[in-house]
Design a protein around this motif. Structure first.
Motif, short mmCIF file in Angstrom:
data_model
loop_
_atom_site.label_atom_id
_atom_site.label_comp_id
_atom_site.label_asym_id
_atom_site.label_seq_id
_atom_site.Cartn_x
_atom_site.Cartn_y
_atom_site.Cartn_z
N ARG A 131 55.01 -30.67 26.24
CA ARG A 131 56.15 -30.92 25.36
C ARG A 131 55.66 -31.63 24.10
O ARG A 131 54.67 -32.35 24.12
N PRO A 132 56.38 -31.42 23.00
CA PRO A 132 55.99 -32.08 21.75
C PRO A 132 56.13 -33.60 21.86
O PRO A 132 56.92 -34.09 22.68
N ASN A 133 55.40 -34.32 21.06
CA ASN A 133 55.62 -35.75 20.93
C ASN A 133 57.05 -36.01 20.46
O ASN A 133 57.66 -35.15 19.82
N TYR B 222 51.54 -32.26 20.44
CA TYR B 222 52.07 -32.20 21.80
C TYR B 222 51.40 -33.23 22.70
O TYR B 222 50.25 -33.61 22.48
#
Lengths: 253, 253, 253, 253
Positions: free
Chosen positions: B229-231, B221
């Motif tokens: 938020r996730p990568n 993240y």
């Protein structure tokens, strides 16, 4: 060759289900494969199939999953295995844990640091502390765990190599933990919600570096050679892991 | 407090990129944050920010990722951390590895079993063997690794606690490995394709139990408190892990 | 404003569970929220909360999930939604389906191609055919579906815009399907195992292009603002999707 | 059989890369497979391999991915396909979109509702509006899209069947959107961060029901029969989808 002896632990697998038991000569296991008398096992090697029963020597993961008594949601092996190494725990390391819970990570950390290492763990809740203590007494292998039944507000050791925090609001205890770590020490935390990630990240803005947030997913497959495919269902969430390291800004003047 | 000394390893992080270097007094690091003279670091503690550079003591994971020279695709920490514990490696364990590669798992296993333990590893390819040997000589911490530059066809030790196989066709070597394990010993394998899972599973039909197939996914993240938020992108596949345990059927008569 | 009328379908949600019912004036729904008389709903708008019951107009997804009677494993919306668009089904398209099953994809395809389009679907198994037929008769909205109770060995239409195959061994029927498609037509298949992916890919080596293999995963989250986190468990596997397009090699001479 | 004609779109695939072009007789495509003269393609069928070039008729997904000009982050097909059906868009539906962006969802919605349906879309930013307009003019197939270059504050239509919101703060516009929907109408939103999920959920506490939060992951596989395995890397995050439905509490008295 290691033989099954009285008082040892065995893992029994029958029709895909696992049971972790301690050998007591006068007792038996009663499962779907019929009666299994423990006295018949004594003197036999581990790793044997008797009728429908497969008898193994328990691994550390078996102990965590099937032996430790749980009074709390535990950190599962998929996470604790990663945490122990990501915190760089090795023979002789000293690690601080805040939030012993059922001592599942405590048990893994104890193995990671070995007999020359030290795990100091704090648990505020008396009921959880007592359960954790019993788990470590019954299943711990090394005499390297110190359990405290109190809120962590500081301790005698000043230079822990690493720390792990598993409490509801890790940001409230982070600064106290930081004070007892040596420079560069990695810190791990686990939180179930994204809101908590956000709170932790705010606290990490100063005094920490190399911060990471991640989650670990394990996808298991069926074990039929002709039909290789994932299981229908999986565990989709246990917790988010947050890692950081203690960092001091030094003047370059 | 541990201070940075000559000849020690440091991890430098600058603008999100990581560099693992050895301190040599007369040299410098030249990165986007300007020149960093190693002689200025000597005597300072680890865990310091100097200008744009964050200086940490490398963890085991840093060593694997940024220090070991790779001549092969390595098993990444997300898998090797899991493998080491899932194989129940602990201080004093003896583990057999077939397929040393660049010694990335060898290095992790060496730490898992500690100085009283033993890692015996086989690598057929001379070029890989030489690279692995140098990696272990330069970065290994314990004198507990035995590297062999030959195909594994058997060895002097008869009762390994566990084994790990990382070769293209693990099913061809499985039976020889099994002969050198104690009963109940866990065996791990890694294969990149589903076709190979199928081949391995066929070989595991007799003489093995508690077989599992799984894969481990890590989702990272972004570390901005206001925007959790996730990568955008992740590593989607490194390999499938197959685990099993040595099992002997015994007559109940 | 659309009002609830006799003989229409309604979706009832109570305590997180969903029920799809048809309004018959003299009947009632008996759930954990007490008795709900259908005659009390007639003339009211959709989208109302009455006591513990939320009453909605069913979406296409509700119909697939809660109305269609299942005699087979169905293709779930997360896949069928993707398939319909990935096959580029649009107003007026003609699509061939081999393996009607319970008509869950047939129903979605029927909506995708609209009243001017055509869905021709083959089902060998008489029992499944009869169930599919009843599902389409009861819940289909457009008169654009042709169901055949036979093995697909060819048909009158020669220029389908797309095809979808959902049978155990799609590679055995692929060539026959191809013969009834127009050039460039996309073809979709769903298979549960990696072994089947391998078999299909072998068949696609000549006469097809732009082949893709993928799987779709949906991860659901809890809906509590203060505790944003994924559900504990998720569906980890329904099937692998294979897509390709009809391709003819032409001489450039 | 449909033949390639002047002014039509073609998809060219060469060495795994895709190009979407419009046929103009006097022009050519210059790629790694050499020169491809468009005039040589005219009159040939779609779905042909000429040298290293595979020529297909573009699907709706090809249009979205390779034809639409992007001035904004678009909603990708894996999400827009799901959204269109999850909102139960069907031939004749009227859907409201707030945040046209580059019109990628607008284009998909246009196909979902067909020529008898209606897509009304609002975009505040003039630059994006102009780009969206051009995209729809050039690639839209039906005359069923109404684009507005203004903030959405209300509109003439009062009974939309569904709505989709793709703006930074969907919670600020939700109530206005709700006022123009018929009862039970599904509403979709997409947000990149978990913090935004939390904000949206707060707004949905009253007046909405059947709320869901989810994300869609697509995992692609290599297409070699002998080596079935996922691609090394995947797209790990595009956005979180939030769905809800308009709900009115009615008195049961």
């Amino acid at each position: 060759m290691k033989l099954i002896e009285e008082n040892q632990l065995i893992l029994i697998i029958c029709r895909g289900r696992k049971y972790l038991k301690r050998i007591t000569p006068d007792q038996s296991f009663h499962g779907k494969g019929g009666m299994l008398r423990y006295c018949d096992l004594i003197g036999k090697p581990y790793g044997i199939r008797i009728g429908e029963y497969d008898i193994f020597e328990p691994t550390m993961e078996d102990i965590v999953m099937y032996a430790l008594k749980r009074e709390t949601q535990i950190v599962f092996p998929k996470e604790s295995f990663y945490i122990a190494f990501h915190l760089s725990l090795k023979k002789g390391s000293k690690v601080l844990e805040v939030g012993t819970g059922s001592a599942a990570t405590t048990y893994i950390f104890s193995h990671a640091v070995g007999p020359e290492g030290l795990v100091v763990s704090y648990e505020q809740e008396e009921r959880h502390f007592r359960n954790a203590k019993r788990n470590i007494e019954r299943f711990g292998e090394w005499d390297n765990v110190e359990l405290h039944n109190e809120e962590f507000t500081g301790c005698a050791v000043d230079d822990f190599d690493a720390a792990f925090i598993d409490v509801r609001e890790p940001w409230t205890v982070l600064e106290k933990v930081r004070g007892h770590l040596k420079g560069s020490a990695p810190i791990g935390m686990i939180v179930p919600t994204a809101n908590q990630i956000s709170e932790v990240l705010k606290e990490l803005e100063t005094g920490y570096g190399d911060t990471e947030v991640l989650e670990i997913l394990i996808r298991k497959y069926k074990t039929v050679a002709e039909r290789v495919r994932p299981n229908d269902r999986m565990i989709a969430h246990t917790g988010y892991l947050v890692f950081t390291r203690k960092l001091e800004t030094v003047s370059t003047a």
